[in-house]
Design a protein around this motif. Structure first.
Motif, PDB file in Angstrom:
ATOM      1  N   TYR A 261      -1.150  11.111  -4.112  1.00 55.89           N
ATOM      2  CA  TYR A 261      -0.383  11.618  -3.771  1.00 55.89           C
ATOM      3  C   TYR A 261       1.110  11.718  -4.211  1.00 55.89           C
ATOM      4  O   TYR A 261       1.263  10.849  -5.485  1.00 55.89           O
ATOM      5  CB  TYR A 261       0.536  10.082  -2.336  1.00 55.89           C
ATOM      6  CG  TYR A 261      -0.552   9.860  -1.493  1.00 55.89           C
ATOM      7  CD1 TYR A 261      -0.612   9.916  -0.592  1.00 55.89           C
ATOM      8  CD2 TYR A 261      -1.023   8.481  -2.326  1.00 55.89           C
ATOM      9  CE1 TYR A 261      -1.513   9.214   0.319  1.00 55.89           C
ATOM     10  CE2 TYR A 261      -1.909   8.182  -1.281  1.00 55.89           C
ATOM     11  CZ  TYR A 261      -1.972   7.968  -0.311  1.00 55.89           C
ATOM     12  OH  TYR A 261      -3.367   7.455   0.590  1.00 55.89           O
TER      13      TYR A 261
ATOM     14  N   ILE B 130      -0.278   6.407  -6.865  1.00 56.59           N
ATOM     15  CA  ILE B 130      -1.822   6.280  -7.167  1.00 56.59           C
ATOM     16  C   ILE B 130      -2.052   5.089  -6.205  1.00 56.59           C
ATOM     17  O   ILE B 130      -1.087   3.953  -7.070  1.00 56.59           O
ATOM     18  CB  ILE B 130      -2.177   6.651  -8.324  1.00 56.59           C
ATOM     19  CG1 ILE B 130      -3.728   6.587  -8.261  1.00 56.59           C
ATOM     20  CG2 ILE B 130      -2.188   5.350  -9.219  1.00 56.59           C
ATOM     21  CD1 ILE B 130      -4.054   6.894  -8.952  1.00 56.59           C
ATOM     22  N   GLN B 131      -2.933   4.916  -5.198  1.00 57.32           N
ATOM     23  CA  GLN B 131      -3.405   3.544  -4.711  1.00 57.32           C
ATOM     24  C   GLN B 131      -4.941   2.805  -5.803  1.00 57.32           C
ATOM     25  O   GLN B 131      -5.365   3.129  -5.800  1.00 57.32           O
ATOM     26  CB  GLN B 131      -4.287   3.793  -3.480  1.00 57.32           C
ATOM     27  CG  GLN B 131      -3.512   2.180  -2.554  1.00 57.32           C
ATOM     28  CD  GLN B 131      -2.669   2.092  -1.638  1.00 57.32           C
ATOM     29  OE1 GLN B 131      -2.094   3.316  -1.322  1.00 57.32           O
ATOM     30  NE2 GLN B 131      -2.451   0.804  -1.217  1.00 57.32           N
TER      31      GLN B 131
ATOM     32  N   ASN C  88      -9.526   6.992  -7.193  1.00 56.65           N
ATOM     33  CA  ASN C  88      -8.577   6.285  -5.617  1.00 56.65           C
ATOM     34  C   ASN C  88      -8.196   7.481  -5.438  1.00 56.65           C
ATOM     35  O   ASN C  88      -7.933   8.785  -5.857  1.00 56.65           O
ATOM     36  CB  ASN C  88      -7.498   5.547  -7.000  1.00 56.65           C
ATOM     37  CG  ASN C  88      -8.460   4.668  -7.405  1.00 56.65           C
ATOM     38  OD1 ASN C  88      -8.157   2.925  -6.914  1.00 56.65           O
ATOM     39  ND2 ASN C  88      -8.650   4.339  -8.238  1.00 56.65           N
ATOM     40  N   TYR C  89      -7.150   7.220  -4.362  1.00 54.79           N
ATOM     41  CA  TYR C  89      -6.299   8.072  -4.329  1.00 54.79           C
ATOM     42  C   TYR C  89      -4.836   8.596  -4.509  1.00 54.79           C
ATOM     43  O   TYR C  89      -4.378   7.761  -5.105  1.00 54.79           O
ATOM     44  CB  TYR C  89      -5.994   8.040  -2.350  1.00 54.79           C
ATOM     45  CG  TYR C  89      -7.178   7.952  -1.187  1.00 54.79           C
ATOM     46  CD1 TYR C  89      -7.412   9.252  -0.629  1.00 54.79           C
ATOM     47  CD2 TYR C  89      -7.433   6.821  -1.116  1.00 54.79           C
ATOM     48  CE1 TYR C  89      -8.853   9.345  -0.169  1.00 54.79           C
ATOM     49  CE2 TYR C  89      -8.287   6.476   0.229  1.00 54.79           C
ATOM     50  CZ  TYR C  89      -9.489   8.161   0.444  1.00 54.79           C
ATOM     51  OH  TYR C  89      -9.749   8.290   1.221  1.00 54.79           O
TER      52      TYR C  89
ATOM     53  N   GLN D 214       0.052  -0.133  -4.872  1.00 47.76           N
ATOM     54  CA  GLN D 214       0.280   1.202  -5.742  1.00 47.76           C
ATOM     55  C   GLN D 214       1.641   1.724  -6.263  1.00 47.76           C
ATOM     56  O   GLN D 214       1.931   0.613  -6.939  1.00 47.76           O
ATOM     57  CB  GLN D 214       1.783   1.149  -3.397  1.00 47.76           C
ATOM     58  CG  GLN D 214       0.951   1.283  -2.843  1.00 47.76           C
ATOM     59  CD  GLN D 214       2.015   2.161  -1.444  1.00 47.76           C
ATOM     60  OE1 GLN D 214       3.087   1.344  -1.211  1.00 47.76           O
ATOM     61  NE2 GLN D 214       1.468   2.591  -0.258  1.00 47.76           N
TER      62      GLN D 214
END
Length: 476
Positions: free
Chosen positions: A359, A306-307, A356-357, A312
């Motif tokens: 992944y 997660i950014q 937030n993005y 990171q």
């Protein structure tokens, strides 16, 4: 005739202005009752003076009229300042007041805050009563001294006698206030006793029911935890139980307050609005928890990145709670290249997953990813030969992971509308923009939990193979 009127007016104004000096003895005593009485007399005198000045201005002209207007403005200013001060005994007693309680609540019964208010207000009234007695004693003493002195002051005697008569008539105000406080207290204590006999047992039963429900709920969770071996299934069952328990308690509270549902709905609305403003992040976290729990885009055991604010954070999800997601930081490319440390437990508020993005390395059954190794080679290198050598070594090292990735991807393809993919190694030569060389990119399928191990093993084999075949790396 006009001169006589002017003379009489001047005498009146002088007598009025001298009134402030005559009343100074009332204010020297620093008694609130005497000061209020003095304010009242001064206000009445100023009102009379202002009326006479306004009438005289209409009948005057020239310089005299200008002087009277200036005097009128001055007296109005004094009156405005005086109006800000208390001028009535009622204003003193107005502070001795109590809010009327329409209905005794459980909290009011437990803490009985109103009893302490009764005590405070009774003490304040007693202090005011003492001040009142002192004020009367002071006026009587002043009147006695004025009568006994040789130089008689009939105006002051009359003024003091008038003040004593006024205070005598006002003595009943304190007695009335004491009676009001007494009756209010008796009424309040009676309501407390009525509540104790009627409503309190019902509230105790309701609380006992809620506590019993809470105990049974935790007993049920403990029983299910003993009987269930599947961790994922246990977590799902606990979530369902938590939500069910919440709605059962909410329903019971509504049933308990069904007789006063309008009040309850209004109170819930006000509390909800206040909580929405003051606990925005927490409420957003709770809403995100529902999304995380039932959206199935991440779950316990997944490795995610997660950014957050250009930082990171990567690790395995070990817990998803009502307010936060807990990660365990593993050894991987990100921790090796950027963070330079690993093995920490990271707590991320749920609301960050909204803004937030995220992944997911292990979504659904997909447990493999494409990893990358980089080398720098000079421009005169035989790129075709290098590509064949690297492809051979990479295919040999990652072949079994290609088959696994292909099977896992087929499961992902059933869920999403995506085209088929081959997980063969990819080799690319890209000119470096900063140095006169090629950057050799080697992409290959790798299991998420063995990224660093496979990268280390494959890097050694590629370097060894290229050296055996006379390929030199770029030296800056």
């Amino acid at each position: 005739m006009k001169k006589i009127i002017s003379l009489l007016f001047t005498l009146f104004v002088l007598s009025t202005l001298s009134l402030a000096g005559e009343l100074d003895y009332l204010e020297k005593e620093k008694n609130s009752w005497l000061q209020v009485y003095s304010n009242q007399l001064k206000a009445q005198a100023l009102d009379d003076e202002i009326k006479i000045l306004e009438k005289s201005i209409k009948e005057s002209w020239g310089k005299k009229k200008i002087e009277l207007k200036q005097l009128l403005e001055l007296q109005k200013s004094k009156k405005k300042i005086l109006d800000e001060l208390p001028q009535s005994f009622d204003t003193i007693l107005e502070k001795i007041t109590l809010e009327k309680i329409e209905e005794i609540s459980f909290i009011e019964f437990l803490f009985t805050n109103q009893k302490s208010k009764f005590r405070i207000q009774t003490q304040r009234l007693s202090l005011l009563e003492e001040e009142f007695v002192h004020a009367v004693a002071f006026l009587e003493k002043e009147l006695s001294l004025t009568i006994e002195q040789e130089a008689k002051e009939p105006a002051k005697e009359q003024q003091l006698q008038k003040a004593l008569d006024f205070f005598e008539s006002a003595a009943g105000l304190i007695e009335n206030k004491k009676e009001v406080l007494k009756r209010t207290k008796q009424s309040y204590l009676g309501e407390l006793e009525t509540y104790k006999q009627t409503q309190l047992p019902i509230h105790i039963i309701k609380m006992a029911i809620l506590l019993l429900m809470f105990f049974l709920f935790h007993l049920l969770k403990h029983f299910i935890a003993k009987k269930t071996d599947d961790v994922d299934r246990l977590l799902r069952m606990k979530r369902v139980l938590n939500i069910t328990f919440f709605f059962i308690i909410l329903l019971m509270l509504i049933i308990f307050n069904i007789s006063n549902i309008v009040y309850a709905a209004t109170l819930i609305g006000v509390i909800g609005a206040a909580m929405t403003i003051s606990m925005k992040e927490y409420l957003q976290s709770v809403a995100t928890w529902f999304h995380l729990s039932f959206g199935n885009f991440i779950k316990v055991g997944d490795r995610i990145l997660i950014q957050i604010n250009n930082n990171q954070m990567i690790g395995e999800v070990i817990d998803i709670s009502l307010f936060q997601v807990t990660l365990y930081e593993g050894i991987n490319n990100t921790t090796a290249l950027d963070l330079k440390r690993s093995g920490r437990t990271v707590f991320i508020p749920n609301n960050f997953f909204v803004t937030n993005y995220v992944y997911n390395y292990t979504h659904d059954k997909m447990k493999t990813i494409y990893d990358l190794i980089e080398f720098r080679l000079p421009f005169d290198v035989d790129t075709k030969k290098v590509e064949e050598l690297v492809n051979t070594v990479t295919l040999e090292a990652a072949e079994r992971y290609m088959e696994v990735a292909s099977k896992q991807f087929s499961s992902l393809k059933k869920r999403y509308d995506i085209r088929s993919r081959e997980f063969r190694p990819r080799v690319h030569f890209v000119p470096d923009t900063k140095s006169s060389c090629f950057i050799l990119y080697v992409w290959y399928a790798a299991p998420y939990h063995q990224i660093m191990e496979l990268k280390s093993h494959l890097s050694q084999k590629i370097v060894k193979k290229l050296h055996e075949n006379g390929v030199e790396f770029y030296k800056n």
